[in-house]
Design a protein around this motif. Sequence first.
Motif, PDB file in Angstrom:
ATOM      1  N   THR A  79       0.852  -1.182   0.000  1.00 36.50           N
ATOM      2  CA  THR A  79       0.000   0.000   0.000  1.00 36.50           C
ATOM      3  C   THR A  79       0.892   1.238   0.000  1.00 36.50           C
ATOM      4  O   THR A  79       2.109   1.141   0.166  1.00 36.50           O
ATOM      5  CB  THR A  79      -0.865   0.055   1.289  1.00 36.50           C
ATOM      6  N   PRO A 125      -8.823   2.605   0.859  1.00 38.46           N
ATOM      7  CA  PRO A 125      -8.117   2.594   2.144  1.00 38.46           C
ATOM      8  C   PRO A 125      -8.100   1.207   2.782  1.00 38.46           C
ATOM      9  O   PRO A 125      -9.059   0.444   2.652  1.00 38.46           O
ATOM     10  CB  PRO A 125      -8.911   3.592   2.988  1.00 38.46           C
ATOM     11  N   GLY A 284      -3.468   2.912   1.606  1.00 36.32           N
ATOM     12  CA  GLY A 284      -4.448   2.222   0.783  1.00 36.32           C
ATOM     13  C   GLY A 284      -3.834   1.652  -0.469  1.00 36.32           C
ATOM     14  O   GLY A 284      -2.671   1.895  -0.791  1.00 36.32           O
ATOM     15  N   SER A 305      -9.469  -5.293   0.908  1.00 37.20           N
ATOM     16  CA  SER A 305      -9.965  -4.246   1.802  1.00 37.20           C
ATOM     17  C   SER A 305     -11.310  -4.609   2.420  1.00 37.20           C
ATOM     18  O   SER A 305     -11.901  -3.796   3.130  1.00 37.20           O
ATOM     19  CB  SER A 305     -10.093  -2.920   1.043  1.00 37.20           C
TER      20      SER A 305
END
Length: 393
Positions: A79, A125, A284, A305
Amino acid sequence: MKKALTILSLALLGNASAATLTVWTHFGTSELQWLKDQAAAYAKASGNKVDIVSVPFDNIPDKLIQSAPKGQGPDIIVTLPQDRLGQLAAAGVIEPMDKYVTSRSDYDKTALSAMTYQGKLFAIPMFAEAVAVVYNKKLVPKAPTTWAEFLKTAQALQTGGNYGFLADLGNAYMNYGIVSAYGGYVFKNNNGTLNVKDVGLSNAGADKASAFLNDLRYKYNLVPEGVSGDAASSAFTQGRLGMFLTGPWSMGDIKKAGINYGIIPFPTPPGATGKWSPFVGVQGTMMSAYSKNKVAAAAFAKRISSADAQVAFNKAGGRIPVSLAARTKLKSDPIVAGFGKTISMGTPMPNVPQMGAVWGPWSNAIAQSVAKPNQNYSQILDKAVQEINSNIK
């Protein structure tokens, strides 16, 4: 014979349509294993292949900018933090994710805001962090909820070599919640777009915030000169400190020390017009604008996620999830519950490239504001903002 040929043709067609996703990540150890497990589950369910490539954290942005236009970059990055988002979006190397994320109700709104740049969502995110007050339940049996209770509790513990409350007062990042409570801000937020020409770090509220930070040292006699985050952490793990301002990064040492702890927001400071709202850092998954497998890449990004994936990720590395359903499933974890609350009430760190012009002058100003009693806060902060404005192109 015809049936056999038909089956063979379908098999070849299936293989031809399968995508191979390249994923760049800076994860290591247990978090890397989590990602590999997620990739294997996705590959089994979708028929697509996932190649995971380890890239050092600090190298990812520049390497992406250089390699993506040549077709040599990843499909997704797992991320990156939001402070890199503006740079990458401005360079045109990451893809807006709006059309792929049709439902956002399970994501913390602060986290979504952090990943939004110029009105577009540029990352899904995954986890976040913010500071909070961690307290020793042995020394502080009842958590204070108001400034009056907080001050009374802290001052009562100031005996001998013990302390009631400690924080790194000269650290701008750590103390942004105070600035925000009094009405200061970095860049004015206009419906999700940051106005970098409107810097609010020397307005009347910012002046009051610096005065309050100074009072914590010289009026209330809580935080001695020279106290750093490491010094506060050491005092806490030794059982000599009732409360201190820190983030999730301190919790490993605290648990190892066997401290019975609780986590609460800092109370609304005296005379503030708003509630304490700390900086929030969010990481994210971002998609390359040059990916040739965007639908498949988006599907994988959404999968990792999801609530269940974020629960597993928390178990792997202790990160605070941004999925509200994941937090509910982890509500018995005091770290997730405590920091999850301050993340939700926090303010995303600005994700625009111009933030780089802010840190130096602002940090120097905050440190100077608490260096001795009764400073000229307006003069100090005005000078810092002048320097910030001159550095912003």
